[in-house]
Design a protein around this motif. Structure first.
Motif, PDB file in Angstrom:
ATOM      1  N   ARG A   1     -38.887 115.876  59.395  1.00  0.00           N
ATOM      2  CA  ARG A   1     -39.189 114.446  59.427  1.00  0.00           C
ATOM      3  C   ARG A   1     -39.666 114.074  60.821  1.00  0.00           C
ATOM      4  NH1 ARG A   1     -37.955 111.000  55.698  1.00  0.00           N
ATOM      5  NH2 ARG A   1     -36.394 112.433  54.830  1.00  0.00           N
ATOM      6  N   VAL A   2     -40.795 113.400  60.900  1.00  0.00           N
ATOM      7  CA  VAL A   2     -41.389 113.043  62.184  1.00  0.00           C
ATOM      8  C   VAL A   2     -40.856 111.688  62.633  1.00  0.00           C
ATOM      9  CG1 VAL A   2     -43.560 112.448  63.354  1.00  0.00           C
ATOM     10  CG2 VAL A   2     -43.454 114.417  61.810  1.00  0.00           C
ATOM     11  N   SER A   3     -40.418 111.617  63.883  1.00  0.00           N
ATOM     12  CA  SER A   3     -39.898 110.355  64.425  1.00  0.00           C
ATOM     13  C   SER A   3     -40.914 109.633  65.295  1.00  0.00           C
ATOM     14  CB  SER A   3     -38.624 110.617  65.237  1.00  0.00           C
ATOM     15  OG  SER A   3     -38.887 111.516  66.306  1.00  0.00           O
ATOM     16  N   GLN A   4     -41.875 110.394  65.848  1.00  0.00           N
ATOM     17  CA  GLN A   4     -42.855 109.747  66.729  1.00  0.00           C
ATOM     18  C   GLN A   4     -44.109 110.605  66.855  1.00  0.00           C
ATOM     19  OE1 GLN A   4     -42.802 109.366  71.316  1.00  0.00           O
ATOM     20  NE2 GLN A   4     -41.721 107.530  70.611  1.00  0.00           N
ATOM     21  N   MET A   5     -45.256 109.921  66.905  1.00  0.00           N
ATOM     22  CA  MET A   5     -46.532 110.556  67.240  1.00  0.00           C
ATOM     23  C   MET A   5     -47.088 109.840  68.466  1.00  0.00           C
ATOM     24  SD  MET A   5     -48.240 111.081  63.453  1.00  0.00           S
ATOM     25  CE  MET A   5     -47.180 109.973  62.498  1.00  0.00           C
ATOM     26  N   ASN A   6     -47.052 110.523  69.608  1.00  0.00           N
ATOM     27  CA  ASN A   6     -47.509 109.921  70.857  1.00  0.00           C
ATOM     28  C   ASN A   6     -48.938 110.380  71.119  1.00  0.00           C
ATOM     29  OD1 ASN A   6     -48.037 109.336  73.611  1.00  0.00           O
ATOM     30  ND2 ASN A   6     -45.828 109.191  73.998  1.00  0.00           N
ATOM     31  N   TRP A   7     -49.868 109.448  71.022  1.00  0.00           N
ATOM     32  CA  TRP A   7     -51.286 109.761  71.216  1.00  0.00           C
ATOM     33  C   TRP A   7     -51.842 109.072  72.465  1.00  0.00           C
ATOM     34  CZ3 TRP A   7     -54.971 105.664  69.993  1.00  0.00           C
ATOM     35  CH2 TRP A   7     -54.381 104.506  69.482  1.00  0.00           C
ATOM     36  N   SER A   8     -50.943 108.841  73.423  1.00  0.00           N
ATOM     37  CA  SER A   8     -51.365 108.146  74.649  1.00  0.00           C
ATOM     38  C   SER A   8     -52.069 109.070  75.636  1.00  0.00           C
ATOM     39  CB  SER A   8     -50.144 107.511  75.334  1.00  0.00           C
ATOM     40  OG  SER A   8     -49.203 108.508  75.711  1.00  0.00           O
ATOM     41  N   GLY A   9     -51.831 110.386  75.531  1.00  0.00           N
ATOM     42  CA  GLY A   9     -52.452 111.321  76.461  1.00  0.00           C
ATOM     43  C   GLY A   9     -53.948 111.439  76.236  1.00  0.00           C
ATOM     44  N   GLU A  10     -54.626 112.081  77.180  1.00  0.00           N
ATOM     45  CA  GLU A  10     -56.077 112.179  77.101  1.00  0.00           C
ATOM     46  C   GLU A  10     -56.565 113.195  76.080  1.00  0.00           C
ATOM     47  OE1 GLU A  10     -58.145 112.655  80.771  1.00  0.00           O
ATOM     48  OE2 GLU A  10     -56.836 111.288  81.857  1.00  0.00           O
ATOM     49  N   ASP A  11     -55.802 114.264  75.869  1.00  0.00           N
ATOM     50  CA  ASP A  11     -56.374 115.346  75.074  1.00  0.00           C
ATOM     51  C   ASP A  11     -55.465 115.924  73.995  1.00  0.00           C
ATOM     52  OD1 ASP A  11     -54.588 116.481  76.763  1.00  0.00           O
ATOM     53  OD2 ASP A  11     -55.862 118.150  77.391  1.00  0.00           O
ATOM     54  N   GLU A  12     -54.272 115.399  73.798  1.00  0.00           N
ATOM     55  CA  GLU A  12     -53.443 115.932  72.729  1.00  0.00           C
ATOM     56  C   GLU A  12     -52.458 114.884  72.240  1.00  0.00           C
ATOM     57  OE1 GLU A  12     -51.507 119.358  74.333  1.00  0.00           O
ATOM     58  OE2 GLU A  12     -49.973 118.212  75.386  1.00  0.00           O
TER      59      GLU A  12
ATOM     60  N   GLU B   1     -42.026 101.973  59.262  1.00  0.00           N
ATOM     61  CA  GLU B   1     -41.813 102.741  60.487  1.00  0.00           C
ATOM     62  C   GLU B   1     -42.963 102.729  61.488  1.00  0.00           C
ATOM     63  OE1 GLU B   1     -40.532 106.713  59.492  1.00  0.00           O
ATOM     64  OE2 GLU B   1     -39.321 106.025  57.800  1.00  0.00           O
ATOM     65  N   HIS B   2     -44.089 102.089  61.189  1.00  0.00           N
ATOM     66  CA  HIS B   2     -45.248 102.274  62.076  1.00  0.00           C
ATOM     67  C   HIS B   2     -44.992 101.815  63.509  1.00  0.00           C
ATOM     68  CE1 HIS B   2     -46.926  98.168  62.636  1.00  0.00           C
ATOM     69  NE2 HIS B   2     -46.418  97.909  61.446  1.00  0.00           N
ATOM     70  N   LYS B   3     -44.151 100.817  63.697  1.00  0.00           N
ATOM     71  CA  LYS B   3     -43.906 100.316  65.057  1.00  0.00           C
ATOM     72  C   LYS B   3     -43.213 101.357  65.930  1.00  0.00           C
ATOM     73  CE  LYS B   3     -43.679  95.457  63.701  1.00  0.00           C
ATOM     74  NZ  LYS B   3     -42.811  94.244  63.580  1.00  0.00           N
ATOM     75  N   GLU B   4     -42.338 102.154  65.328  1.00  0.00           N
ATOM     76  CA  GLU B   4     -41.652 103.207  66.077  1.00  0.00           C
ATOM     77  C   GLU B   4     -42.382 104.539  65.999  1.00  0.00           C
ATOM     78  OE1 GLU B   4     -39.975 101.451  63.568  1.00  0.00           O
ATOM     79  OE2 GLU B   4     -39.333  99.941  65.028  1.00  0.00           O
ATOM     80  N   LEU B   5     -43.168 104.730  64.931  1.00  0.00           N
ATOM     81  CA  LEU B   5     -43.771 106.029  64.659  1.00  0.00           C
ATOM     82  C   LEU B   5     -44.932 106.336  65.600  1.00  0.00           C
ATOM     83  CD1 LEU B   5     -43.283 108.331  62.676  1.00  0.00           C
ATOM     84  CD2 LEU B   5     -44.861 107.223  61.076  1.00  0.00           C
ATOM     85  N   PHE B   6     -45.688 105.317  65.992  1.00  0.00           N
ATOM     86  CA  PHE B   6     -46.896 105.547  66.778  1.00  0.00           C
ATOM     87  C   PHE B   6     -46.768 104.965  68.182  1.00  0.00           C
ATOM     88  CE2 PHE B   6     -48.128 105.314  62.309  1.00  0.00           C
ATOM     89  CZ  PHE B   6     -48.804 106.515  62.159  1.00  0.00           C
ATOM     90  N   VAL B   7     -47.042 105.787  69.174  1.00  0.00           N
ATOM     91  CA  VAL B   7     -47.040 105.369  70.582  1.00  0.00           C
ATOM     92  C   VAL B   7     -48.361 105.808  71.211  1.00  0.00           C
ATOM     93  CG1 VAL B   7     -45.938 105.596  72.832  1.00  0.00           C
ATOM     94  CG2 VAL B   7     -44.521 105.570  70.764  1.00  0.00           C
TER      95      VAL B   7
END
Length: 490
Positions: free
Chosen positions: A244-255, A283-289
């Protein structure tokens, strides 16, 4: 040139890390298509302890039942049908969903002549919606009411009390098709977005279940033995269950950095998110950063995922008389008022029971909306007790006691939080739709970093397996197009 830019330029189909969130129809379709296209590093993370998502075929009684997706809906332009049409896996379902008996709560059975007239008014008018709704500004419930009474006026007089009781059943049946709590929340104009595939709309999977289609996608063994590890074909070694995924952090430049609830961290160059609309809503508010763009949030909030649940009752022998193909429950006004004041109030939304194809000893029932969500919170004993009470209330004969019962709980399961998607009047108010949910989040160079698939992201085939599969293919093709264009530029 920065180090991150160099890393991006070095990515190819051979080494690009692609993580797919969810191993349901859309996730499996995306994964298998990517491998066909030559991508080598493909991984699926699945929250459940099984693959399939809202396809869930399980052994039961004499063979199997489908707790989720049950039918292939239509033939023309249906990717599911096109995949299996020459493999002798599908057949038309018996006509129980047209020939059912209409039984009132005082045990009166409507004469077939009257019932057939009411069914004709209700069901034969459905295809006309595609043209008539073009100029209709109300809800689908408003449309159904107007159409019903207009057509009824053309027939010899029918008792209006019975006609109203039947209209309520028709509303419930149509709400189950939409997965709506009621038809007054379904957008009539939005309903035009949905495309029916021509051909037989209720094609069942004989005694194999819908999962046989997923096995075909994966090129897995169809003769899977229950005591063997499950063969996932081309996806063997590429699916991680109970992740189960708790977070997807896409704030970095390349991953993208993916955090799992068990503490595991996985990095990816591209993520294809196939979780249900219900999970996105919750969950979208916590799932995506960082948080998702406003247009995508508006789509998540505006589209709706309703609840449709099933009951499967197994009997020693076929439970209905030979001249009873199935039955629907019509409530008398006074009986309904009494029911609503009791702890069995949820039975109001149990609208019909039908035999299961290839399983004559099983009776399948349906329930929708808030009452379905309440039913999910009850014990199995309480649910069975309620259904047996319903049989005694309506049927003019004694039903045998079932050997066992299954019920689904799609809303209560945090991996789904509902059944399937529809276009609500609120969707119209927000001027949003699947196009906003589908749109990928890309970097400045047009590289898809976070992509979305699943039935809710299909503009025309939402709520279906073939729609979910098409979205999985769509997102795989998006990545393939991106890497092909990069290769051409180099």
């Amino acid at each position: 040139m920065s180090a991150s830019s160099l890393r991006l330029l070095s990515k190819t189909k051979q080494n690009a890390r692609i993580v797919i969130i969810g191993a349901g129809s859309a996730g499996i379709a995306a994964g298998t298509r990517l491998l066909e296209q030559g991508f080598k590093n493909v991984l699926l993370l699945e929250a459940e302890d099984r693959i399939g998502g809202r396809i869930h075929t399980i052994p039961f009684a004499d063979n199997v039942v489908d707790l989720g997706g049950q039918w292939c809906h239509g033939e023309k332009d249906n990717i599911v049908y096109e995949t299996v049409k020459n493999l002798d896996l599908l057949e038309a379902t018996e006509d129980h969903y047209e020939t059912f008996k209409c039984v009132r709560s005082n045990k009166d059975v409507l004469p077939d002549e009257i019932a057939d007239q009411l069914k004709t008014i209700a069901f034969k008018s459905i295809p006309d919606r595609q043209t008539e709704l073009l100029d209709f500004n109300g809800t689908l419930g408003d449309y159904c009411n107007q159409k019903f009474w207009k057509e009824l006026a053309k027939l010899p007089p029918i008792d209006l009390t019975i006609a109203k009781e039947f209209l309520e059943i028709f509303h419930k049946f149509e709400a189950s098709v939409e997965a709506a709590d009621h038809l007054y929340e379904v957008s009539a104009k939005g309903h035009l977005d949905y495309w029916l595939c021509e051909g037989e709309l209720l094609l069942n999977w004989r005694d194999k279940g819908y999962k046989s289609f997923l096995r075909l996608l994966m090129k897995a063994r169809q003769d899977q033995q229950r005591d063997q590890p499950e063969d996932l074909g081309v996806l063997n070694g590429r699916v991680m269950l109970n992740r189960r995924v708790s977070q997807m952090n896409w704030s970095g430049e390349d991953e993208v950095i993916i955090s799992c609830c068990n503490g595991e961290i996985i990095t990816a160059d591209h993520v294809i998110c196939t979780v249900s609309l219900g999970v996105l809503k919750a969950e979208h508010k916590e799932l995506f950063v960082p948080g998702l763009p406003l247009a995508k949030v508006r789509a998540i909030e505006g589209l709706k995922l309703g609840t449709v649940d099933k009951f499967f009752l197994e009997f020693e022998h076929p439970p209905l008389p030979s001249d009873w193909p199935a039955f629907n429950c019509l409530w008398l006004k006074e009986d309904l008022a009494e029911l609503r004041a009791s702890e069995l109030f949820w039975l109001e939304s149990v609208f019909g029971f039908y035999p299961v194809s290839k399983q004559p000893r099983i009776l399948q029932g349906w329930i929708i909306g808030p009452h379905a969500r309440h039913m999910e919170t009850l014990t199995e004993e309480k649910v069975l007790e309620g259904l047996l009470w319903l049989f005694r209330k309506f049927l003019p004969f004694e039903m045998p006691h079932p050997k066992r019962m299954l019920r689904t709980q799609w809303n209560a399961n945090q991996s789904f939080r509902g059944s399937y998607t529809f276009r609500s009047t609120y969707t119209d108010e927000l001027h949003t739709g699947a196009w906003d949910l589908e749109a990928p989040l890309q970097d400045v160079g047009g590289r898809p970093r976070l992509q979305f698939a699943g039935e809710s992201s299909h503009k025309h085939y939402y709520s279906t397996v073939h729609g979910a599969v098409e979205t999985g293919f769509r997102e795989a093709d998006r990545l393939n197009t991106y890497y092909r264009s990069r290769t051409a530029q180099l």
